[in-house]
Design a protein around this motif. Sequence first.
Motif, short mmCIF file in Angstrom:
data_model
loop_
_atom_site.label_atom_id
_atom_site.label_comp_id
_atom_site.label_asym_id
_atom_site.label_seq_id
_atom_site.Cartn_x
_atom_site.Cartn_y
_atom_site.Cartn_z
N ASP A 119 0.84 -1.20 0.00
CA ASP A 119 0.00 0.00 0.00
C ASP A 119 0.87 1.25 0.00
O ASP A 119 1.79 1.37 0.82
CB ASP A 119 -0.89 0.03 1.25
CG ASP A 119 -1.94 -1.07 1.22
OD1 ASP A 119 -2.40 -1.42 0.12
OD2 ASP A 119 -2.29 -1.57 2.30
N ILE A 120 0.56 2.15 -0.91
CA ILE A 120 1.23 3.45 -0.95
C ILE A 120 0.13 4.50 -0.97
O ILE A 120 -0.76 4.46 -1.82
CB ILE A 120 2.15 3.59 -2.18
CG1 ILE A 120 3.29 2.58 -2.09
CG2 ILE A 120 2.67 5.01 -2.30
CD1 ILE A 120 4.23 2.59 -3.26
N ILE A 121 0.20 5.41 -0.02
CA ILE A 121 -0.80 6.47 0.09
C ILE A 121 -0.11 7.80 -0.19
O ILE A 121 0.85 8.16 0.48
CB ILE A 121 -1.44 6.48 1.49
CG1 ILE A 121 -2.11 5.14 1.74
CG2 ILE A 121 -2.43 7.63 1.62
CD1 ILE A 121 -2.49 4.89 3.19
N LEU A 122 -0.61 8.50 -1.20
CA LEU A 122 -0.03 9.78 -1.59
C LEU A 122 -0.90 10.92 -1.11
O LEU A 122 -2.12 10.80 -1.06
CB LEU A 122 0.11 9.85 -3.12
CG LEU A 122 0.97 8.75 -3.74
CD1 LEU A 122 0.97 8.89 -5.26
CD2 LEU A 122 2.38 8.79 -3.20
N SER A 123 -0.25 12.01 -0.77
CA SER A 123 -0.96 13.20 -0.30
C SER A 123 -0.52 14.41 -1.11
O SER A 123 0.67 14.73 -1.15
CB SER A 123 -0.66 13.44 1.18
OG SER A 123 -1.16 14.69 1.58
N ASN A 124 -1.49 15.06 -1.75
CA ASN A 124 -1.18 16.28 -2.49
C ASN A 124 -0.90 17.45 -1.56
O ASN A 124 -0.30 18.44 -1.96
CB ASN A 124 -2.34 16.64 -3.43
CG ASN A 124 -2.42 15.68 -4.60
OD1 ASN A 124 -1.41 15.18 -5.07
ND2 ASN A 124 -3.62 15.42 -5.06
N SER A 125 -1.33 17.34 -0.31
CA SER A 125 -1.11 18.42 0.64
C SER A 125 0.21 18.29 1.39
O SER A 125 0.58 19.17 2.15
CB SER A 125 -2.28 18.49 1.64
OG SER A 125 -2.34 17.29 2.39
N SER A 126 0.94 17.20 1.16
CA SER A 126 2.24 17.00 1.81
C SER A 126 3.27 17.97 1.24
O SER A 126 3.21 18.33 0.07
CB SER A 126 2.71 15.56 1.59
OG SER A 126 4.03 15.39 2.07
N ASP A 127 4.23 18.34 2.08
CA ASP A 127 5.31 19.18 1.60
C ASP A 127 6.37 18.36 0.87
O ASP A 127 7.26 18.90 0.22
CB ASP A 127 5.94 19.98 2.74
CG ASP A 127 6.50 19.10 3.85
OD1 ASP A 127 6.11 17.92 3.94
OD2 ASP A 127 7.33 19.60 4.64
N LYS A 128 6.26 17.03 0.93
CA LYS A 128 7.19 16.15 0.21
C LYS A 128 6.72 15.96 -1.23
O LYS A 128 5.53 15.77 -1.48
CB LYS A 128 7.21 14.76 0.85
CG LYS A 128 8.02 14.62 2.09
CD LYS A 128 7.98 13.15 2.49
CE LYS A 128 8.89 12.82 3.61
NZ LYS A 128 8.82 11.38 3.92
N PRO A 129 7.64 15.96 -2.18
CA PRO A 129 7.27 15.65 -3.56
C PRO A 129 6.72 14.22 -3.65
O PRO A 129 7.05 13.36 -2.83
CB PRO A 129 8.56 15.78 -4.35
CG PRO A 129 9.58 16.35 -3.43
CD PRO A 129 9.06 16.24 -2.04
N ILE A 130 5.92 13.95 -4.68
CA ILE A 130 5.28 12.64 -4.84
C ILE A 130 6.33 11.52 -4.93
O ILE A 130 6.18 10.48 -4.28
CB ILE A 130 4.37 12.63 -6.09
CG1 ILE A 130 3.23 13.66 -5.95
CG2 ILE A 130 3.80 11.23 -6.34
CD1 ILE A 130 2.24 13.40 -4.86
N TYR A 131 7.40 11.72 -5.70
CA TYR A 131 8.41 10.67 -5.84
C TYR A 131 9.03 10.33 -4.48
O TYR A 131 9.33 9.17 -4.20
CB TYR A 131 9.49 11.04 -6.86
CG TYR A 131 10.47 12.09 -6.38
CD1 TYR A 131 11.61 11.72 -5.68
CD2 TYR A 131 10.26 13.44 -6.62
CE1 TYR A 131 12.51 12.68 -5.22
CE2 TYR A 131 11.15 14.41 -6.18
CZ TYR A 131 12.27 14.02 -5.48
OH TYR A 131 13.15 14.97 -5.03
N GLU A 132 9.20 11.34 -3.63
CA GLU A 132 9.79 11.12 -2.31
C GLU A 132 8.80 10.37 -1.41
O GLU A 132 9.20 9.52 -0.61
CB GLU A 132 10.16 12.46 -1.70
CG GLU A 132 11.15 12.36 -0.57
CD GLU A 132 11.61 13.74 -0.11
OE1 GLU A 132 11.44 14.02 1.09
OE2 GLU A 132 12.12 14.50 -0.95
#
Length: 126
Positions: free
Chosen positions: A2-15
């Motif tokens: 499972d990988i959960i991505l957040s557009n509101s994170s300050d981390k880039p998506i690849y990171e």
Amino acid sequence: MDIILSNSSDKPIYEQIASQIRAHILAGTLVSGEKLPSIRALANGLGVSVITTKRAYSDLEEAGFIETVQGKGCFVAAGNQGLLREEELRRMEALLAQAAALAETLGVTRADLHKALDLVAPETHE
């Protein structure tokens, strides 16, 4: 996996992708020699660019977490989980040292620093 991505994170998506795969490897949910999804399959599954997933895999390979076998795909690197974990622990200790130095500069007591850590630390590994 499972990988959960957040557009509101300050981390880039690849990171975000790389750090979650790294966490799965260190936790043992992805084991040595296990085949990872292809770059294209992961990109499609997450709804992100192939370039983004390629960057995540490249970073993981450079750090020694995965290895690429030409024509076969990407696999969890064999035999060095203990070494990788030690490296991550050293990185964690350096970040904690930075936090402690900042706390000292701000006049935060050790007890209050412990309370702050308790507030931000996940409770999953108690």
